[in-house]
Design a protein around this motif. Structure first.
Motif, short mmCIF file in Angstrom:
data_model
loop_
_atom_site.label_atom_id
_atom_site.label_comp_id
_atom_site.label_asym_id
_atom_site.label_seq_id
_atom_site.Cartn_x
_atom_site.Cartn_y
_atom_site.Cartn_z
N ARG A 1 -20.78 0.01 30.46
CA ARG A 1 -20.64 -0.67 31.75
C ARG A 1 -19.20 -0.69 32.26
O ARG A 1 -18.95 -0.98 33.42
N ASP B 1 -26.17 -2.03 33.79
CA ASP B 1 -27.25 -2.44 32.90
C ASP B 1 -26.74 -3.65 32.12
O ASP B 1 -25.84 -3.53 31.30
N ASN C 1 -30.99 -1.17 28.40
CA ASN C 1 -32.33 -0.90 28.94
C ASN C 1 -32.43 0.49 29.53
O ASN C 1 -33.39 0.81 30.23
N THR C 2 -31.45 1.33 29.24
CA THR C 2 -31.38 2.67 29.81
C THR C 2 -31.79 3.72 28.77
O THR C 2 -31.33 3.67 27.63
#
Length: 96
Positions: free
Chosen positions: A26, A36, A89-90
């Motif tokens: 991030r 995310d 969550n990717t």
């Protein structure tokens, strides 16, 4: 040529892995940056070495998964064609 495929806002995207080390996270300084909330600022790295590609978890809070297996932090795991990474969550698919 190797690259990562992933879904971004409903669109299939891919990024070629050209650098020796590609940081995923991030943080604004990440090479491959995602919005995310489950992803750490510096989550994991893809490392190119001797013509092979490896993934290394960078002590991410939620861990990095390779084909549904949680990786040990700081260890290198060789990537094979069609391996799936879960980073937060990717989901990313490695293609070689």
């Amino acid at each position: 040529m190797a690259f990562l495929e992933f879904d971004l806002d409903g669109n299939q995207s891919k990024v070629e892995l050209q650098k020796e080390t590609t940081m995923i996270g991030r943080a604004t300084e990440a090479d491959l940056r995602f919005e995310d909330d489950e992803m750490s600022r510096k989550h994991c790295s893809i490392i190119q070495k001797d013509g092979k590609f490896f993934v290394r978890d960078e002590n991410a809070t939620n861990g990095t998964f390779l084909n549904d297996q949680l990786l040990n932090a700081s260890e290198l795991y060789e990537l094979k064609n069609e391996d799936e990474l879960r980073v937060g969550n990717t989901y990313l698919t490695f293609r070689a």
